[in-house]
Design an enzyme around this catalytic site. Sequence first.
Site, PDB file in Angstrom:
ATOM      1  N   ILE B 157       0.675  -1.132  -0.003  1.00 25.66           N
ATOM      2  CA  ILE B 157       0.105   0.013  -0.008  1.00 25.66           C
ATOM      3  C   ILE B 157       0.903   1.291   0.030  1.00 25.66           C
ATOM      4  CG2 ILE B 157      -1.830   1.171   1.086  1.00 25.66           C
ATOM      5  CD1 ILE B 157      -2.451  -1.898  -0.167  1.00 25.66           C
ATOM      6  N   ARG B 243      -4.842   4.010 -14.402  1.00 20.46           N
ATOM      7  CA  ARG B 243      -3.643   3.593 -15.189  1.00 20.46           C
ATOM      8  C   ARG B 243      -3.246   4.744 -16.099  1.00 20.46           C
ATOM      9  NH1 ARG B 243      -6.527  -1.587 -14.909  1.00 20.46           N
ATOM     10  NH2 ARG B 243      -8.294  -1.051 -16.388  1.00 20.46           N
ATOM     11  N   ARG B 268      30.660  10.795 -24.644  1.00 19.66           N
ATOM     12  CA  ARG B 268      31.543   9.720 -24.631  1.00 19.66           C
ATOM     13  C   ARG B 268      32.300   9.777 -25.883  1.00 19.66           C
ATOM     14  NH1 ARG B 268      33.889   6.097 -21.221  1.00 19.66           N
ATOM     15  NH2 ARG B 268      34.758   4.423 -22.420  1.00 19.66           N
ATOM     16  N   GLN B 279      26.081   3.857 -35.846  1.00 19.29           N
ATOM     17  CA  GLN B 279      24.468   3.573 -35.960  1.00 19.29           C
ATOM     18  C   GLN B 279      23.840   2.637 -35.152  1.00 19.29           C
ATOM     19  OE1 GLN B 279      23.737   2.080 -40.242  1.00 19.29           O
ATOM     20  NE2 GLN B 279      23.156   3.922 -40.872  1.00 19.29           N
ATOM     21  N   VAL B 337      23.736   2.095 -23.323  1.00 22.03           N
ATOM     22  CA  VAL B 337      24.697   3.183 -24.026  1.00 22.03           C
ATOM     23  C   VAL B 337      25.638   3.677 -22.812  1.00 22.03           C
ATOM     24  CG1 VAL B 337      24.487   5.687 -24.677  1.00 22.03           C
ATOM     25  CG2 VAL B 337      22.673   3.851 -25.671  1.00 22.03           C
ATOM     26  N   GLY B 340      29.677   0.585 -18.691  1.00 18.48           N
ATOM     27  CA  GLY B 340      29.866   0.339 -17.354  1.00 18.48           C
ATOM     28  C   GLY B 340      29.510   1.463 -16.391  1.00 18.48           C
ATOM     29  N   GLU B 363      -0.604  -1.312  -9.978  1.00 14.49           N
ATOM     30  CA  GLU B 363      -1.857  -1.011 -10.678  1.00 14.49           C
ATOM     31  C   GLU B 363      -2.384  -1.774 -11.875  1.00 14.49           C
ATOM     32  OE1 GLU B 363      -3.234   3.097 -10.953  1.00 14.49           O
ATOM     33  OE2 GLU B 363      -1.882   3.803  -9.424  1.00 14.49           O
TER      34      GLU B 363
END
Lengths: 256, 379, 321
Positions: B157, B243, B268, B279, B337, B340, B363
Amino acid sequence: MKIVTILKQVPDAEARVRASGGTLDLSGATLVIDGMDEYGVEEALRIRERGMETEIVALACGPERAAEAIRTALAMGVDRAVHVVSDVTLDAVAMARVLAGVVQDEAPELVFVGGKQADWDSSALGPALAEALGWPHADWTTELTFEDGTITVTHDIDDGTETLTLPLPAVVTTQQGLNEPRYPTLPNIMKAKRKTLEARPLADVAAAAGAPADRATELRASEIEARSRRNVVLDGDAKTAATELVRRLRDEAKVL
Amino acid sequence: MIDFELSDEQKQIQSMARAFAREHVLPHAAAWDRETRYPEEVVEAAAELGLLNVGVPEAVGGLGLGMLDEIVIAEELAYACMGFYTILMASDLGLTPIVLAGTAEQQRRFLEPLTTQARLAAFALSEPDNGSDASGLRTQARFEGDEVVLDGTKMWISNGEQASVIVVFATVDVQSGHKGTVAVVVEGGTPGLEANPIHGKLGQRASPTAELVLRGVRVPSANVLGEVGDGFKIAMRTLDRTRVPVAAGSVGVAQRALDEAISYASTRQAFGGPITRFQAIQFKLADMKIGLETARWMTYRAAWLIDRGLPHTEASAIAKCYASDVAFKAAEEALHVHGGYGYVDEFPVGKLMRDVKLNQIYEGTNEIQRVVIARGLMR
Amino acid sequence: MILIVIDHADGAPRKSAYELVSLGRALTGDDGSLTALVAGDAPGAVAQEIARFVPRVLTVSAPELAPPRAETMTRAVAHAATTLGAEAVLVGASRFGLSYSPRVAMRLGAPLLEDVTALERDGDGYVAKRLSYLARVTETVAASAPTVVVSVKPGAAAAADPAASAGEVTELEVPFEPDDVRVGVASRRAATKGRVALEDADVVVAGGRGFGSAETFDDLVVGLADALGAGVGSTRAVVDAGWRPYGEQIGQTGKTVAPRLYLALAVSGAVQHLSGMNRSKVIVAVNKDADAPIFRVADYGIVGDVLEVVPALQEAVAGLD
């Protein structure tokens, strides 16, 4: 008491600004009410909250979509707004001439303008507007108090700070340190729906003010400011890197 | 005929929620997660802005916001921290049965106080041995004079310990299936009600979760929503609505995952340049974007149906199931992506994945959503 | 005729005044028409100094200019421009210059080229470069009118060398009006006493929140600045924390600097900060976060803890001759 707060809609500071062929492309940028202008809105609200009966009017000159920034001010608590709808990107002097007409009609005691808006990087609107109105101005204000008919402001100058007293009406430009602007609350956002946002075409307002509906200067090109940098990262422990840095600053960059 | 534009007010709400989330939620989310801390003061700040309990109707002091307004907020807050948003979302879940099935008097009594102070509501349906099968309730409701006595245990709850209003679903007869179910409003602090915090959650640690033990909890029978036998229906109608905020929260997480992935990938360096040159990375980002946009529009459509008063069971099930699957996938890809660095807590992507796993579960699990969708198809 | 307005403090021209001289010479082609205006309560010494550089120097000496205010300066400059028929009025874009130059433009009905980084003749008018969008965009702006007012960003031109012969100093009478002094100056407080003014500094050492406390900031950032004879700058977070005064804040809401060398210590490089310093000639960044955006604009970077690197820098600087 009546206060006019001048607004501009500008790209969010995080927004990516692009340019191609000398023209700026802001299509991907989130546009917001300028942060410097928010200080003026907040200060006006605080003056009212301190018990002075005050009408607060937001005034902006900009394209159709600038209405969103105006609505933010309405949601923060401004009473009503005037939007001079303009597809021309006016420079500060031209905008001051146009807005002076509206301010004269509104006849407020105080006008707040952001110290330097993040789109044109100009701090000229406040002083130029004050001159067009024949009023005194104080810029870069960090503190403001009232005493019958005059205001006392503390503002930043080149070598420190200065405290000024100004007779009203006056133009005050605002900046960080003056206050901490509030967020518009949800209830106030909903209430703002019912507030008046009066849109007036630039041509009409300019004609009424006897001002040209165009820039005073000509914008020929906008390019992304790029400066090539060396981007050298110095390795090694603190001592090695620091020694190498000082050597390079002296021998390579010749700045020491 | 079709307008994909938010209204002026919705844009205002969005920019306010965004500013609040980026300034007061996002910078602290990692610490709340690390310390499993319920950020009470930030919930209060959100309440002051009107972001808490947005589902309260205008007649009893609320703002009369629609579902589209609510999900605009949901996406912004979840972007900053899904766990934080769950606190607010679970409170709206808790008050929704009262909105849907409460009398004017019950709404005034239970909902009005939720607008004047930072008070939370909770929704108590699941039980230790019974989650998605809402008709198999074991919590007992016994009518004695003009009182109802509740006995049983409720599990998972959200806000269970903090809530001032809890809607407890129970049954007058465990054998009678749906026909015996009842929804009862229990106020926090009622004698016999005990909340035991649940520890060791994988994610969403800013959101407090409790086990509720009810031992002879007595409340006036005026606290019963609708009639005996309505409990199951009330629960289902509630979840049909709520929902959609879960879907919107998932969209917020997916957007964050994409932004984090782009930001990391463009700085990076590998093999002499940023990894966005590859790609393999670009396709991941494109796939995340495809999922994000389709999930967002499905969520908007479900909200639009609700605001129009049109049937929305299927749409809300699709939105919840699809958006949370998309968001989990996006978080996982964003983590990948990061290589580490994604696997340690220095970057926020690991938390995104841990947090949004729950969106596929609570839910109504995504399996239950598919059951709901399929059931509609077979009818 | 080009009129340049000399910004001065403590009886001496500011650095920007010599830059205006260079720019004014370029625009007049050194034809002897360049005129400098020195206004103040006792402009004599400044005028003598500037006369070494400029053929004609006008002084305005009036009690209304002690201290100078936006409206008294506007009166003096506008009067001089009108009297002399100036084609362009060049003002240093200091805080004060930026404050009164828009008033001068409005009063003269002139266009304003504001805070420009470059200025050239363009037919009958002028064309300038200026920055916009938090200094991320360079605009090319032109103005053509009988008079054009230009505020010039510090560092836009090299400082001038003295002329071969000294110029002539004459006094200009300005008809001040009562309204010019309606703004009262109650008090002034100098923020950076004894230290190089940030805008004039050749070297600026700026620090961020990463120093942990005001004391450490003083020891390390101010300490290094003192060793280099540099100005001290800080980020908004440092000012918000109350470690340093607003006057030292660099960025959109603070000052804009373009020194020869800018050291950004524990400064992450938010776009608002970058807008205040990205025109520095050489930028050095020290930050423990290798991904900090400041490294993208840095010439030299050290990835490391400022608490270790800055003391090492102080030592290395002490070893310079």
